[in-house]
Design a protein around this motif. Sequence first.
Motif, short mmCIF file in Angstrom:
data_model
loop_
_atom_site.label_atom_id
_atom_site.label_comp_id
_atom_site.label_asym_id
_atom_site.label_seq_id
_atom_site.Cartn_x
_atom_site.Cartn_y
_atom_site.Cartn_z
N ALA A 157 15.12 -51.61 35.88
CA ALA A 157 14.12 -52.17 36.81
C ALA A 157 12.88 -52.52 35.85
CB ALA A 157 13.63 -50.93 37.55
N PHE A 158 12.20 -53.52 36.31
CA PHE A 158 10.97 -54.13 36.02
C PHE A 158 10.80 -54.87 34.42
CE2 PHE A 158 9.68 -49.73 38.08
CZ PHE A 158 9.34 -50.47 39.37
N LEU A 159 12.01 -55.56 34.36
CA LEU A 159 12.16 -56.02 33.20
C LEU A 159 11.17 -57.32 33.11
CD1 LEU A 159 16.03 -56.29 32.41
CD2 LEU A 159 14.27 -54.90 31.07
N ASP A 160 11.25 -58.04 34.28
CA ASP A 160 10.40 -59.25 34.25
C ASP A 160 8.85 -58.78 34.06
OD1 ASP A 160 12.48 -60.95 34.75
OD2 ASP A 160 12.24 -60.73 37.09
N GLU A 161 8.49 -57.55 34.57
CA GLU A 161 7.04 -57.09 34.65
C GLU A 161 6.80 -56.85 33.08
OE1 GLU A 161 4.98 -53.33 36.77
OE2 GLU A 161 6.33 -54.76 38.04
N LEU A 162 7.74 -56.39 32.33
CA LEU A 162 7.21 -55.84 31.00
C LEU A 162 7.70 -56.94 30.15
CD1 LEU A 162 9.76 -52.46 31.17
CD2 LEU A 162 7.11 -52.53 31.05
N ALA A 163 8.07 -58.08 30.53
CA ALA A 163 8.23 -59.32 29.58
C ALA A 163 6.77 -59.70 29.01
CB ALA A 163 9.11 -60.44 30.21
N VAL A 164 5.88 -59.63 29.85
CA VAL A 164 4.52 -60.10 29.63
C VAL A 164 4.08 -59.43 28.00
CG1 VAL A 164 3.93 -60.51 31.75
CG2 VAL A 164 3.15 -58.21 30.79
N HIS A 165 4.44 -58.18 27.81
CA HIS A 165 4.41 -57.50 26.46
C HIS A 165 4.89 -58.12 25.36
CE1 HIS A 165 1.84 -54.93 28.72
NE2 HIS A 165 2.80 -54.49 29.60
N GLY A 166 5.92 -58.88 25.55
CA GLY A 166 6.49 -59.67 24.35
C GLY A 166 7.47 -58.90 23.71
N ASP A 167 7.45 -58.95 22.07
CA ASP A 167 8.24 -57.93 21.50
C ASP A 167 7.74 -56.51 21.30
OD1 ASP A 167 6.10 -58.46 19.78
OD2 ASP A 167 7.13 -59.45 18.22
N ARG A 168 6.86 -56.18 21.77
CA ARG A 168 6.62 -54.78 21.91
C ARG A 168 7.38 -54.10 22.84
NH1 ARG A 168 -0.01 -53.32 22.28
NH2 ARG A 168 -0.54 -54.14 20.37
N VAL A 169 8.09 -54.81 23.89
CA VAL A 169 9.32 -54.15 24.49
C VAL A 169 10.46 -54.34 24.13
CG1 VAL A 169 10.13 -53.73 26.91
CG2 VAL A 169 7.82 -54.14 26.36
N VAL A 170 11.27 -53.36 23.63
CA VAL A 170 12.54 -53.69 23.08
C VAL A 170 13.73 -53.37 24.16
CG1 VAL A 170 14.18 -53.28 21.18
CG2 VAL A 170 11.73 -53.19 20.75
N VAL A 171 14.36 -54.26 24.48
CA VAL A 171 15.22 -53.83 25.67
C VAL A 171 16.58 -53.77 25.22
CG1 VAL A 171 16.21 -54.90 27.81
CG2 VAL A 171 13.98 -55.25 27.44
N LEU A 172 17.24 -52.65 25.47
CA LEU A 172 18.79 -52.26 24.57
C LEU A 172 19.73 -51.87 25.66
CD1 LEU A 172 16.87 -50.07 21.87
CD2 LEU A 172 18.06 -52.36 21.61
N PRO A 173 20.22 -52.95 26.37
CA PRO A 173 21.47 -52.51 27.26
C PRO A 173 22.57 -52.33 26.61
CG PRO A 173 20.40 -54.69 27.65
CD PRO A 173 19.90 -54.36 26.18
N LYS A 174 23.29 -51.16 26.99
CA LYS A 174 24.44 -50.55 26.13
C LYS A 174 25.39 -51.62 26.19
CE LYS A 174 27.41 -46.60 25.91
NZ LYS A 174 27.76 -45.27 26.41
N ASP A 175 25.67 -52.40 27.11
CA ASP A 175 26.70 -53.33 27.01
C ASP A 175 26.49 -54.58 26.11
OD1 ASP A 175 24.98 -54.57 28.72
OD2 ASP A 175 26.00 -55.21 30.27
N GLU A 176 25.24 -54.77 25.67
CA GLU A 176 24.98 -55.72 24.70
C GLU A 176 24.76 -55.21 23.46
OE1 GLU A 176 21.49 -58.15 25.98
OE2 GLU A 176 22.37 -58.07 28.01
N SER A 177 24.04 -54.09 23.15
CA SER A 177 23.61 -53.53 22.07
C SER A 177 24.35 -52.22 21.55
CB SER A 177 22.11 -52.76 22.09
OG SER A 177 21.48 -53.93 22.65
N GLY A 178 25.50 -51.75 22.29
CA GLY A 178 26.06 -50.77 21.84
C GLY A 178 25.49 -49.35 22.00
N PRO A 179 25.86 -48.33 21.37
CA PRO A 179 25.29 -47.05 21.48
C PRO A 179 24.24 -46.96 20.39
CG PRO A 179 27.42 -46.57 21.01
CD PRO A 179 27.39 -48.24 21.34
N CYS A 180 22.87 -46.44 20.87
CA CYS A 180 21.71 -46.34 20.07
C CYS A 180 21.67 -45.25 18.91
CB CYS A 180 20.31 -46.41 20.72
SG CYS A 180 20.42 -47.75 22.18
#
Length: 323
Positions: A157-180
């Motif tokens: 949720a709220f990815l569009d809303e958080l996008a205004v903060h640029g690279d301060r927000v690191v989005v890590l979906p498991k299906d793209e990034s794998g286990p963290c």
Amino acid sequence: MFTGMNSATEPLQVKLMVTAKEKAADGVVALTLAHPDGRRLPDWTPGSHIDVVLPSGVNRQYSLCGDRWDAHSYRIAVLREPEGRGGSAYIHEELAVGTMVAVGGPRNNFRLVPSEKYVFVAGGIGITPMVPMVQQADLLGADWKLLYLGRSRTTMAFLDELAVHGDRVVVLPKDESGPCRLDELIGGPATDTKVYVCGPQRLLTAIERHCADWPIGLLRMEHFAAKAQSAPARDDAFEVELARAALSVTVSPEISIVDALQNAGISMLTSCKEGTCGTCEVAVLAGKPDHRDSILNDADRAAGHCMFPCVSRSCSDRLVLDL
């Protein structure tokens, strides 16, 4: 953590109207609540939650995730939980715009304390308290970053809303990034940095292990469910003295302090009865609590100034509470 307020004396509830219901992500809906007469709502701070009592009588706690400067509406987001007890299913399937719900609070057990730097870690619906936190950190000019973990972007949720903060927000979906790898994401302790975490229990447990030897106060977490607890400090009865009521109540091993007080005719506000919501917080004037909640941090527990009597007990023969 201690607010200095006795929640047993707080107002119970106010009736608010659902004025908007929107899909925030797959399996997540966002609700906007407002007073039907347009009245101003109680102020709140980042990390606050409200109690929502549905028409069915089900009581749930949800983090406020809207604009804290909007004095006339609250926003919450609700994850549909197939294995839940029915509250989220009702909200997703039946709760309609125009419905009135009872709301208690706001209360804050997850306060944003002053810091030069912050690392926010959100897992899934744990993003809800982080949305106003990053807004506040940004407003204060702090150095911060948000690590947002999820199954896939469609469930976050709220990815569009958080996008205004640029690279301060690191989005890590498991299906793209794998286990963290937490050691790479969070790193080691820094005295000028507070780490805030909210999400599923497996994430919290992993981060607690990673930060086990950190100095007290650097890691702050909010639990959605009660943590597993060891056996109580004592298995015999103890006395609870109510300072303002001038009454003493014996608490036997098989019942909670709240139940013992209610059996003695003393009414207390409670909600989760699991030590996660903070509704029953009370000041401790004397004695040593056996803290069994999932709210207080180590420093708060050591201080012993407050407790949550729905689950916590006593290490001493006698506790004196500000009731």
